[in-house]
Design an enzyme around this catalytic site. Sequence first.
Site, PDB file in Angstrom:
ATOM      1  N   GLU A  29      38.118  37.418  31.748  1.00 16.23           N
ATOM      2  CA  GLU A  29      38.961  38.251  31.062  1.00 16.23           C
ATOM      3  C   GLU A  29      40.351  37.461  31.395  1.00 16.23           C
ATOM      4  O   GLU A  29      41.439  37.839  30.570  1.00 16.23           O
ATOM      5  CB  GLU A  29      39.084  39.785  31.440  1.00 16.23           C
ATOM      6  CG  GLU A  29      37.854  40.593  30.993  1.00 16.23           C
ATOM      7  CD  GLU A  29      36.729  40.618  31.846  1.00 16.23           C
ATOM      8  OE1 GLU A  29      36.657  39.551  32.587  1.00 16.23           O
ATOM      9  OE2 GLU A  29      36.009  41.402  31.914  1.00 16.23           O
ATOM     10  N   LYS A  74      26.891  39.748  42.151  1.00 15.90           N
ATOM     11  CA  LYS A  74      27.316  38.327  41.732  1.00 15.90           C
ATOM     12  C   LYS A  74      26.271  37.327  42.548  1.00 15.90           C
ATOM     13  O   LYS A  74      26.537  36.921  43.715  1.00 15.90           O
ATOM     14  CB  LYS A  74      28.591  37.658  41.829  1.00 15.90           C
ATOM     15  CG  LYS A  74      28.950  36.822  41.077  1.00 15.90           C
ATOM     16  CD  LYS A  74      30.275  36.488  40.577  1.00 15.90           C
ATOM     17  CE  LYS A  74      30.705  35.786  39.210  1.00 15.90           C
ATOM     18  NZ  LYS A  74      32.051  35.330  39.126  1.00 15.90           N
ATOM     19  N   TRP A  79      26.258  37.420  36.952  1.00 12.00           N
ATOM     20  CA  TRP A  79      26.385  38.828  37.507  1.00 12.00           C
ATOM     21  C   TRP A  79      24.981  39.428  36.929  1.00 12.00           C
ATOM     22  O   TRP A  79      24.055  39.324  36.109  1.00 12.00           O
ATOM     23  CB  TRP A  79      27.340  39.659  36.304  1.00 12.00           C
ATOM     24  CG  TRP A  79      28.752  39.155  36.754  1.00 12.00           C
ATOM     25  CD1 TRP A  79      29.565  38.552  35.630  1.00 12.00           C
ATOM     26  CD2 TRP A  79      29.340  39.520  37.719  1.00 12.00           C
ATOM     27  NE1 TRP A  79      30.720  38.294  36.171  1.00 12.00           N
ATOM     28  CE2 TRP A  79      30.572  39.085  37.589  1.00 12.00           C
ATOM     29  CE3 TRP A  79      29.062  40.155  38.781  1.00 12.00           C
ATOM     30  CZ2 TRP A  79      31.749  39.215  38.394  1.00 12.00           C
ATOM     31  CZ3 TRP A  79      30.060  40.473  39.776  1.00 12.00           C
ATOM     32  CH2 TRP A  79      31.589  39.506  39.514  1.00 12.00           C
ATOM     33  N   THR A 129      31.084  38.608  29.107  1.00 10.48           N
ATOM     34  CA  THR A 129      30.663  39.047  30.366  1.00 10.48           C
ATOM     35  C   THR A 129      30.215  40.205  30.674  1.00 10.48           C
ATOM     36  O   THR A 129      30.087  40.994  29.775  1.00 10.48           O
ATOM     37  CB  THR A 129      32.280  39.009  31.245  1.00 10.48           C
ATOM     38  OG1 THR A 129      31.755  39.034  32.579  1.00 10.48           O
ATOM     39  CG2 THR A 129      33.062  40.219  30.472  1.00 10.48           C
TER      40      THR A 129
HETATM   41  P1  AMP Z   1      33.630  36.017  35.937  1.00  9.06           P
HETATM   42  O1  AMP Z   1      34.333  36.820  34.916  1.00  9.06           O
HETATM   43  O2  AMP Z   1      32.109  35.915  35.702  1.00  9.06           O
HETATM   44  O3  AMP Z   1      34.250  34.772  36.116  1.00  9.06           O
HETATM   45  O4  AMP Z   1      33.700  36.839  37.508  1.00  9.06           O
HETATM   46  C1  AMP Z   1      34.946  37.249  37.962  1.00  9.06           C
HETATM   47  C2  AMP Z   1      34.859  37.871  39.134  1.00  9.06           C
HETATM   48  O5  AMP Z   1      34.431  37.055  40.233  1.00  9.06           O
HETATM   49  C3  AMP Z   1      35.920  38.695  39.800  1.00  9.06           C
HETATM   50  O6  AMP Z   1      36.571  39.835  39.483  1.00  9.06           O
HETATM   51  C4  AMP Z   1      35.762  38.651  41.393  1.00  9.06           C
HETATM   52  O7  AMP Z   1      34.993  39.734  41.600  1.00  9.06           O
HETATM   53  C5  AMP Z   1      34.692  37.287  41.821  1.00  9.06           C
HETATM   54  N1  AMP Z   1      35.395  36.484  42.028  1.00  9.06           N
HETATM   55  C6  AMP Z   1      35.825  35.420  41.368  1.00  9.06           C
HETATM   56  N2  AMP Z   1      36.591  34.276  42.063  1.00  9.06           N
HETATM   57  C7  AMP Z   1      36.539  34.794  43.369  1.00  9.06           C
HETATM   58  C8  AMP Z   1      36.930  34.305  44.636  1.00  9.06           C
HETATM   59  N3  AMP Z   1      37.556  33.084  44.774  1.00  9.06           N
HETATM   60  N4  AMP Z   1      36.404  35.390  45.773  1.00  9.06           N
HETATM   61  C9  AMP Z   1      35.952  36.430  45.388  1.00  9.06           C
HETATM   62  N5  AMP Z   1      35.516  36.849  44.257  1.00  9.06           N
HETATM   63  C10 AMP Z   1      35.611  36.094  43.195  1.00  9.06           C
END
Ligand code: AMP
Length: 543
Positions: free
Chosen positions: A328, A439, A444, A184
């Site tokens: 994670e 995002k 990212w 990530t």
């Molecule tokens: P990833 O590791 O790429 O899946 O990203 C995780 C991050 O995405 C989280 O720590 C949040 O910052 C964001 N995220 C995931 N789901 C949501 C959601 N339903 N609403 C707001 N932010 C989210």
Amino acid sequence: MLGMMMHRPLSIISLLEYAAEAHPDAGMVSVRTEGDLHRQSYRECFARTAQLAHALGKLGVKPGDRVATLAWNGYRHLELYYAISGSGAICHTINPRLSAEQAIYIINHAEDSVIFVDTHFVPIIAGLKEHLPSDLKVVIMTDRAHMPDTEFEALCYEELLDGQPTTYDWPEMDENTASGLCYTSGTTGNPKGALYSHRSNVLHALMVAAIMGPGLGQGANVLPVVPLFHVNAWGLPYVAPLLGVNLIFPGAAMDGPSIFKLMDSEKVYSAWGVPTIWMGLLAEIKAQGRPPEGFGDVVIGGSAAPRSMIQKFEEMGVNVNHAWGMTEMSPIGTHGAQPPRVNALPMEEKLDIKQRQGRRCWGVDLKIVGDDGQRQPHDGKAIGELFVRGNAVVSGYFKNEEASAKAMDADGWFGTGDVASISPDGYLTIQDRAKDLIKSGGEWISSIDLENVAMAHPGIASCAAIGVRHPKWDERPVLVAVAADESKPTLDDLRDHMGEHFAKWQLPDDIIWVDALPLTATGKVSKLTLRQQLSDYKHPEVA
Ligand code: AMP
């Protein structure tokens, strides 16, 4: 006194083995890179997975080796998930949208021994090859007739499987054996690897199945638009065989019209993905004047689901399940499956609840910690950084002690970098993001990396990269900058200058010139102030 029950180690292959025996009618449909639609049952998949495990052995893959995949969602990718971890190796899924720099870093960092590549991504490998280990074997995921010409040596997936036995003596392993690896983006520096285990993935599958299963039911058709290359496709590859639901894999075609057509023809009941995908689908639903046949449920996560999106789906009778999680966390932390009382509420009240990020899954503990380091009450008002703990949450990062130490607090909780509140009835609301990441379309971009490279341009004295709301991509990066002198660089100049370090979609969409950047009390650039100032920003494309 200990209980007197057998200890059977939790194993990933047992999920597919179970489906092959107990759900013989269920399976998967894949839009193939070859251009056609392919169908196979879990039983056929299990037999091919055995063949693939034999082939991996012949390629010299040993327990603990990292085997990479660079592929869309399809049956061969699923076979790789199971054959690699089932034989004791580690399935390292790679995101094809990474910049070349990041891809080179992670393949070398993971020390992958073999990489399995969809035909579409062969040019990516061709471009990276000279920076990859010379003994890295490349397998192209197709049959002989569709093998592309390559300048490097490449093996053919179907040829590797041909003639191999359709059964395999799956080894029994310690359930803590590593099974998968997914990198990530870091706020600064290089991507960080979450290293999953058989135990964590099976428990994650059970916990997701426990909450999602009743809403799906056996035999339902489920569409993971969320990619297999990104955090286990939210666990669906493991949950689906357990529940006996069918997986409908979209391959490369993820635009609104293609998704609509596939959902319509395959009668997809539940579809899982990030908001950007649903923007495309909603536009197509509008154009067609109806939702796809059989569509009843959508799981939205990865970014906040906009209220207007939830409303549109709910009004057409599609239940919205708004979930939150992270790479994670394997990744699901909270889910939006609601008690009947919520579903019966008038629309506005229902939206108030569904807009929040849901309630925790079993096996995930949540706490919020204020600026003073104190744990905050779950009163719906107190806001703080969200920390998590659980059976499927990382305890550190793969071969990265520095990032591991930073990620965990003294009590062993993992800091998510999200800022949240939790209501007395257990609903999580993500309020902001403390981590310096943007995002866009579910992927990212590090604002710090953008700033560092932009600052190397002689025309820029100082700058901050900010994510601004975008109707299609959720967020897009813009640069707020102070010019070094009168000769301000144009956006194109700057994008050219930054292009070598980033994938094109990661580059800023706009530069906003200011005389000075707002500062916090401690003299840091106040991104919060900038985000507030830009809350009404109209993106040039949609102004
Ligand atoms: P990833 O590791 O790429 O899946 O990203 C995780 C991050 O995405 C989280 O720590 C949040 O910052 C964001 N995220 C995931 N789901 C949501 C959601 N339903 N609403 C707001 N932010 C989210």
